[in-house]
Write an enzyme that holds these catalytic residues in place. Sequence first.
Site, PDB file in Angstrom:
ATOM      1  CG  HIS A   1      -2.122  -0.637   1.418  1.00  0.00           C
ATOM      2  ND1 HIS A   1      -2.065  -2.459   1.474  1.00  0.00           N
ATOM      3  CD2 HIS A   1      -3.317  -0.701   0.917  1.00  0.00           C
ATOM      4  CE1 HIS A   1      -2.769  -3.391   0.679  1.00  0.00           C
ATOM      5  NE2 HIS A   1      -3.512  -2.904   1.171  1.00  0.00           N
TER       6      HIS A   1
ATOM      7  CE1 TYR B   1       4.516  -5.714   5.875  1.00  0.00           C
ATOM      8  CE2 TYR B   1       4.028  -6.163   7.720  1.00  0.00           C
ATOM      9  CZ  TYR B   1       3.815  -5.966   7.190  1.00  0.00           C
ATOM     10  OH  TYR B   1       2.554  -6.196   6.697  1.00  0.00           O
TER      11      TYR B   1
END
Length: 325
Positions: free
Chosen positions: A47, A316
């Site tokens: 995103h 991540y």
Amino acid sequence: MSARALALGFAALLLAGPAVAEPPAPEAIVDAFEAVLGPITTYRPSHPKGICASGHFVATPDGARHSVAPVFDGQRVEAIIRFGVAGASPRASDVARSTRSLAIRFETSQGDQWDMANISAPIFGARTPEMLVAGLLARRPGPNGQPDAEAVRRFVESNPESTRQGRWLAAVTPPASWATTPYWGVDAFRFKGAEGQERLVRWVFEPVAGTQRLSEEEMRARGTDFLAEEIRRRVAQGPVEFDMVLQFAQPGDDATDPTVAWPDDRPRATVGRLTVTAVEAGAGGPCDGISFMNLDMEPGVAFSDDPTLHARAAPYAVSLSRRTR
């Protein structure tokens, strides 16, 4: 489901758990995203379009009963909040039939941190990290800029569950606001309560303002870049609020497959309210340096055996290192 949509839907929450087979290395997962989206440079693959906000969270008495985690002790907990839009870049369209995201970092007065990434769909696009990587690699562009149609067909035939999220998104119109869509955690967690009880749960953040979606006419009229200014105006007029609602697993519910939603009739409990009180005036803010990796808050919140959950934090970290190197 397109390569890009699969990458972005899954990037909303990168992934895994104690799987039977050896899971892909974190670098391999991020490499698969780059094979579809291109090199990760200055913005996150998950995103990438978004804004940073701030607010607080206060647990209900039910929250304290169902979890001994510090976030649920009933005190005000400060929150750093990021709203996002799935897409290949920060210029993604706000009217695309893709996921929106609500990422939160809770920071207690005692210094505890708990992160979470939630998306505007009740299911995920891959059952395991292995499926995620295989799906991305099947859809990577060839010399002509397009994926190999036969490779995509073989992957979908072998992994039909990978199409569930895409079908769900195609059946609904996009949110009218970041403030008016539910955000699901998708993965299952173990909550340990005040009396020692342990229960498998999933959660959703339900908008207090209600769910509002764009009509087909509004999708054409709004343009591709309206969400940020809309929520800035909304928060300037008063706080935006979401109720955190737990859904409790019942016998037979699969806690290891995020591509399947649990039935709506499962018991629920409202465990707290998230209040958004400020939105950054422009791009950037404290969210930029956060990858929302602190996913558990034991002993009150622990991982389930969902394999897409345990593989999440390490990729991540790899992604963060690549975009800040």
